[in-house]
Write an enzyme that holds these catalytic residues in place. Structure first.
Site, PDB file in Angstrom:
ATOM      1  N   LYS A   1     -42.590  -3.237  28.079  1.00 39.10           N
ATOM      2  CA  LYS A   1     -43.473  -4.148  27.331  1.00 39.10           C
ATOM      3  C   LYS A   1     -43.954  -5.331  28.161  1.00 39.10           C
ATOM      4  O   LYS A   1     -44.991  -5.905  27.870  1.00 39.10           O
ATOM      5  CB  LYS A   1     -42.831  -4.602  26.024  1.00 39.10           C
ATOM      6  CG  LYS A   1     -41.538  -5.362  26.139  1.00 39.10           C
ATOM      7  CD  LYS A   1     -41.025  -5.720  24.742  1.00 39.10           C
ATOM      8  CE  LYS A   1     -39.668  -6.382  24.807  1.00 39.10           C
ATOM      9  NZ  LYS A   1     -38.624  -5.492  25.404  1.00 39.10           N
ATOM     10  N   PHE A   2     -43.226  -5.674  29.233  1.00 43.80           N
ATOM     11  CA  PHE A   2     -43.697  -6.776  30.086  1.00 43.80           C
ATOM     12  C   PHE A   2     -44.614  -6.286  31.210  1.00 43.80           C
ATOM     13  O   PHE A   2     -45.010  -7.065  32.070  1.00 43.80           O
ATOM     14  CB  PHE A   2     -42.508  -7.550  30.673  1.00 43.80           C
ATOM     15  CG  PHE A   2     -41.915  -8.515  29.687  1.00 43.80           C
ATOM     16  CD1 PHE A   2     -42.600  -9.666  29.329  1.00 43.80           C
ATOM     17  CD2 PHE A   2     -40.691  -8.258  29.088  1.00 43.80           C
ATOM     18  CE1 PHE A   2     -42.073 -10.560  28.404  1.00 43.80           C
ATOM     19  CE2 PHE A   2     -40.150  -9.140  28.170  1.00 43.80           C
ATOM     20  CZ  PHE A   2     -40.844 -10.300  27.817  1.00 43.80           C
TER      21      PHE A   2
ATOM     22  N   TRP B   1     -40.891  -3.784  36.974  1.00 42.87           N
ATOM     23  CA  TRP B   1     -39.724  -3.066  37.509  1.00 42.87           C
ATOM     24  C   TRP B   1     -39.266  -3.550  38.879  1.00 42.87           C
ATOM     25  O   TRP B   1     -38.391  -2.958  39.481  1.00 42.87           O
ATOM     26  CB  TRP B   1     -39.971  -1.557  37.512  1.00 42.87           C
ATOM     27  CG  TRP B   1     -41.337  -1.128  37.946  1.00 42.87           C
ATOM     28  CD1 TRP B   1     -42.368  -0.764  37.129  1.00 42.87           C
ATOM     29  CD2 TRP B   1     -41.853  -1.022  39.289  1.00 42.87           C
ATOM     30  NE1 TRP B   1     -43.494  -0.450  37.868  1.00 42.87           N
ATOM     31  CE2 TRP B   1     -43.196  -0.592  39.191  1.00 42.87           C
ATOM     32  CE3 TRP B   1     -41.309  -1.255  40.544  1.00 42.87           C
ATOM     33  CZ2 TRP B   1     -44.002  -0.388  40.305  1.00 42.87           C
ATOM     34  CZ3 TRP B   1     -42.111  -1.053  41.666  1.00 42.87           C
ATOM     35  CH2 TRP B   1     -43.438  -0.625  41.528  1.00 42.87           C
TER      36      TRP B   1
ATOM     37  N   ASN C   1     -45.705  14.237  34.703  1.00 39.67           N
ATOM     38  CA  ASN C   1     -46.025  12.907  35.219  1.00 39.67           C
ATOM     39  C   ASN C   1     -45.090  12.596  36.378  1.00 39.67           C
ATOM     40  O   ASN C   1     -43.877  12.750  36.254  1.00 39.67           O
ATOM     41  CB  ASN C   1     -45.829  11.840  34.138  1.00 39.67           C
ATOM     42  CG  ASN C   1     -46.415  10.497  34.545  1.00 39.67           C
ATOM     43  OD1 ASN C   1     -47.619  10.369  34.726  1.00 39.67           O
ATOM     44  ND2 ASN C   1     -45.567   9.499  34.728  1.00 39.67           N
ATOM     45  N   GLU C   2     -45.666  12.198  37.497  1.00 39.47           N
ATOM     46  CA  GLU C   2     -44.853  11.778  38.652  1.00 39.47           C
ATOM     47  C   GLU C   2     -43.570  12.608  38.775  1.00 39.47           C
ATOM     48  O   GLU C   2     -42.452  12.086  38.657  1.00 39.47           O
ATOM     49  CB  GLU C   2     -44.494  10.293  38.542  1.00 39.47           C
ATOM     50  CG  GLU C   2     -45.689   9.376  38.670  1.00 39.47           C
ATOM     51  CD  GLU C   2     -45.311   7.898  38.767  1.00 39.47           C
ATOM     52  OE1 GLU C   2     -44.194   7.536  38.360  1.00 39.47           O
ATOM     53  OE2 GLU C   2     -46.135   7.114  39.232  1.00 39.47           O
TER      54      GLU C   2
ATOM     55  N   GLU D   1     -53.072   5.459  38.743  1.00 38.02           N
ATOM     56  CA  GLU D   1     -52.446   4.277  38.131  1.00 38.02           C
ATOM     57  C   GLU D   1     -52.437   3.150  39.149  1.00 38.02           C
ATOM     58  O   GLU D   1     -52.186   3.376  40.340  1.00 38.02           O
ATOM     59  CB  GLU D   1     -50.974   4.543  37.780  1.00 38.02           C
ATOM     60  CG  GLU D   1     -50.729   5.491  36.659  1.00 38.02           C
ATOM     61  CD  GLU D   1     -49.216   5.654  36.396  1.00 38.02           C
ATOM     62  OE1 GLU D   1     -48.437   4.746  36.737  1.00 38.02           O
ATOM     63  OE2 GLU D   1     -48.844   6.703  35.862  1.00 38.02           O
TER      64      GLU D   1
ATOM     65  N   ARG E   1     -36.048   8.233  30.349  1.00 41.40           N
ATOM     66  CA  ARG E   1     -37.057   9.291  30.483  1.00 41.40           C
ATOM     67  C   ARG E   1     -36.675  10.203  31.645  1.00 41.40           C
ATOM     68  O   ARG E   1     -35.815   9.867  32.455  1.00 41.40           O
ATOM     69  CB  ARG E   1     -38.464   8.714  30.663  1.00 41.40           C
ATOM     70  CG  ARG E   1     -38.683   7.933  31.939  1.00 41.40           C
ATOM     71  CD  ARG E   1     -40.143   7.489  32.053  1.00 41.40           C
ATOM     72  NE  ARG E   1     -40.352   6.681  33.243  1.00 41.40           N
ATOM     73  CZ  ARG E   1     -41.504   6.107  33.571  1.00 41.40           C
ATOM     74  NH1 ARG E   1     -42.562   6.252  32.811  1.00 41.40           N
ATOM     75  NH2 ARG E   1     -41.620   5.394  34.660  1.00 41.40           N
TER      76      ARG E   1
END
Ligand code: GAL
Length: 671
Positions: free
Chosen positions: A357-358, A316, A151-152, A308, A113
């Site tokens: 996903k984690f 991460w 975003n950020e 957030e 991204r």
């Protein structure tokens, strides 16, 4: 433009919602569970460019229409994203030049991204197209509450070295300096044969054999910051034109060096930021608390939104430690205590696939609505409904700490006396001393109006810009107490020395001058001698000559043994302290305690250790937040005779009350 507290006159609660990853039956289930959890706001579409614009100019809004309607039907507002944080695959294939290039000249590839170059004309054109489409389509949708731009910004890619970027840098320099002679003078290019004849000769500070020109590197940082802000403003202008009443913002990050958020905050209707404390730091995370205070200060005390955070564990870090029961709740209240008017998470539903996903979510994959995490999320969502009276309440601080991004960039550039110096650590040292004593702290710049404060601390203000010395002098002469620490007032805005010597611009107010620095090798320390006591000091000694100030503490060792280390100068109605080293935190604590005592600045309540107290105020009410970071219950005493209502339990408390382990009370007192 309507303010966020007009649009959301309640504590915002929710998270990033990515319905495009799920089928329509799941959407209905999501909306039902959101209601159950007390969710009232979700951020939709943050990474959705590829499912909104399927190919150039081929838009599909059908899914977004349906989701906006479903959310609205369930009473949930939408903070709609502009989807510009990542360009789609077709875009990169069609415009290969639109990607960013790293310092070694390697272009970024598609597949992750944020690979776009902030200077790509094609990216800008694409942004304008999709933002206008979104704004036109949803301008009257009743679910639309705010716009979440991009975003950020610069999160993964803060520096670009593409040909477009180089061109834009030259234009920026020309606009900044006007003539090449001026640039040569400001960058000191007479050194190392760096003189330029023309702006066209200038390159980005790319792959060089050794240190780059400090003026050039600093300007490159300024330029990149301005460039991202320019992108933000392109989106903002379109949104303002189409939806003048809808607030806009982007989300800021923790200890994020590349963007000067003071400059950015002026362009946001509300500051929002993303907080992911490392669980290994323990709770409370003082470094994140400090960031809450900075975020609140960016718009001069206007409450911020926590855009957030994570319910359980991120994915991460090297090892993604989970938050034990109760910690997420306590961290959420800590954010509110320091000025948040909303608590949001990344993300609502745990993803089935993809790189995150984690990552934890409000609705975990395993256990779903029966999970511990969903139960904690629901408890918090229901509790926050009682906190609506706090919305809009302000913090009253008598203490301010100077925090300056350009100084951060400059002081950590290469070629300094001490390469291991970290600006944030120096700021934290002083922040911590006030935090431990439950004293509210605002952040300011040295050029800001300092009259609301009684104490101003300027840790390591290496870069002192035009007018700042006079502003600090004025603050002290009118009765303020100023604390300045080592390696301050050294250079101007171009990282050139002030010709008045080290600390020269502050010589009058501090009553001293610094002749030499002695940075310590790793692990070395010195001693401070003061009154009949001693304390360790680390990192650095200034060799100080007094010019009016008196010595509060002297160095105990080395050839400058007996020379001043900590000094005090009376200037006009006020006082200026100088700390020419990094004292042990116990010494800083004692010093801060003395200064607070002199100014009669006190904590809102006396509480046991490991309990935090903060205050927020509206015109009619005072709110005292009491947070227990102990596992054990503690007893809290409140001023006798005055009844308070605990907003969470809705019970009246008087004189004293028990607070369970990891619990919090929000005491409301009518004024
Ligand atoms: C943020 C980002 C989110 C998500 C989150 C994971 O930095 O805005 O999209 O990646 O981190 O912690």
């Amino acid at each position: 433009m309507r303010s966020v507290s007009e649009i959301c006159p309640y504590m915002a609660y929710g998270g990033d919602y990515n319905p495009e990853q799920w089928s329509e039956e799941v959407w209905l289930e999501d909306a039902r569970l959101m209601q159950q959890a007390g969710v009232n706001l979700v951020s939709v579409g943050i990474f959705s460019w590829s499912v909104i614009e399927l190919n150039e100019n081929q838009f599909d809004f059908s899914w977004l229409d349906r989701i906006m309607n479903i959310l609205h039907d369930h009473g949930i507002g939408v903070s709609l994203a502009t989807a510009t944080a990542s360009t789609p695959a077709w875009f990169v294939q069609k415009y290969p030049d639109s990607v960013a290039v790293d310092r070694q000249g390697v272009p970024y590839s598609f597949g992750s991204r944020q690979h776009y170059s902030p200077c790509s004309p094609e990216y800008i054109q694409g942004v304008k197209r999709i933002v206008r489409q979104l704004a036109d389509r949803y301008k009257d949708h009743p679910a639309l509450k705010m716009w979440h731009i991009n975003n950020e910004y610069a999160c993964h890619m803060a520096e670009c070295y593409s040909a477009h970027t180089e061109k834009a840098f030259r234009v920026w320099l020309q606009e900044t300096y006007g003539t090449i002679d001026k640039l040569n003078e400001k960058w000191g290019t007479a050194f190392w044969s760096q003189r330029y004849n023309d702006f066209e000769e200038i390159t980005l500070p790319r792959h060089t054999p050794t240190f780059t020109n400090p003026g050039q590197t600093l300007d490159y940082k300024r330029f990149m910051n301005d460039r991202f802000l320019y992108l933000y403003k392109i989106e903002k202008d379109i949104l303002r034109e189409v939806t003048p009443d809808v607030p806009v913002f982007t989300n800021f990050m923790y200890q994020f060096k590349p963007l000067n958020y003071w400059q950015w905050a002026k362009e946001l209707d509300v500051v929002t930021w993303d907080s992911y404390p490392d669980p290994l730091e323990g709770t409370p995370s003082v470094s994140h608390t400090m960031w809450h205070d900075l975020m609140r200060s960016l718009k001069q005390g206007q409450p911020f939104l926590l855009m957030e955070q994570c319910t359980g564990q991120v994915n991460w870090m090297d090892v993604n430690v989970i938050k034990p029961p109760g910690v997420m709740r306590l961290q959420s209240y800590a954010a509110i205590a320091h000025g948040a008017d909303g608590i949001m998470f990344f993300q609502w539903r745990q993803s089935r696939a993809g790189a995150e996903k984690f990552h934890g979510a409000m609705l975990p994959l395993s256990g779903g609505e029966e999970s511990r995490i969903f139960k904690e999320v629901t408890q918090l969502g229901q509790e926050l409904k009682n906190l609506d009276p706090v919305v809009g309440a302000r913090t009253k601080a008598s203490v301010a700490i100077v925090f300056d991004w350009e100084n951060w960039w400059a002081v950590e550039q290469e070629g300094k006396p001490h390469q291991h110096q970290r600006y944030i650590q120096q700021v934290m040292l002083y922040y911590q001393a006030f935090y431990q004593r439950h004293i509210a702290v605002d952040f300011v710049r040295a050029q800001d109006d300092l009259s609301p404060y009684q104490i101003v601390v300027a840790p390591q203000l290496y870069m002192l810009k035009e007018g700042e010395a006079q502003n600090l002098e004025q603050f002290v002469s009118q009765g303020g107490t100023l604390i300045v620490t080592f390696f301050s007032a050294i250079v101007d805005e171009n990282d050139r020395f002030h010709l008045t010597g080290y600390g020269g611009p502050l010589r009058d107010v501090l009553g001293l001058w610094v002749e030499e620095f002695d940075p310590y090798p790793v692990g070395a320390k010195n001693r401070l001698h003061y009154e009949d006591k001693q304390a360790w000091c680390y990192t650095w000694s200034d060799v100080i000559h007094l010019d009016g100030a008196k010595t509060l503490a002297a160095f105990g060792e080395n050839w400058y043994k007996g020379y001043p280390a900590v000094t005090l100068n009376t200037y006009g109605q006020g006082q200026a302290l100088y700390i020419g080293t990094e004292p042990d935190p116990s010494y800083i604590d004692e010093l801060v305690g003395t200064v607070l005592e002199e100014k009669e600045i006190r904590a809102p309540l006396d509480v046991p250790p490991n309990v935090e107290v903060q205050e927020r105020h509206t015109a009619s009410d005072r709110f005292i937040f009491v947070l227990n970071y102990h596992q054990e219950a503690v007893h809290i005493r409140i001023p006798e005779g005055q009844p308070y209502t605990d907003l969470i339990t809705q019970k009246v408390v008087k004189d004293h009350f028990p607070l369970q382990g990891w619990d919090v009370a929000v005491l409301q007192q009518r004024k």
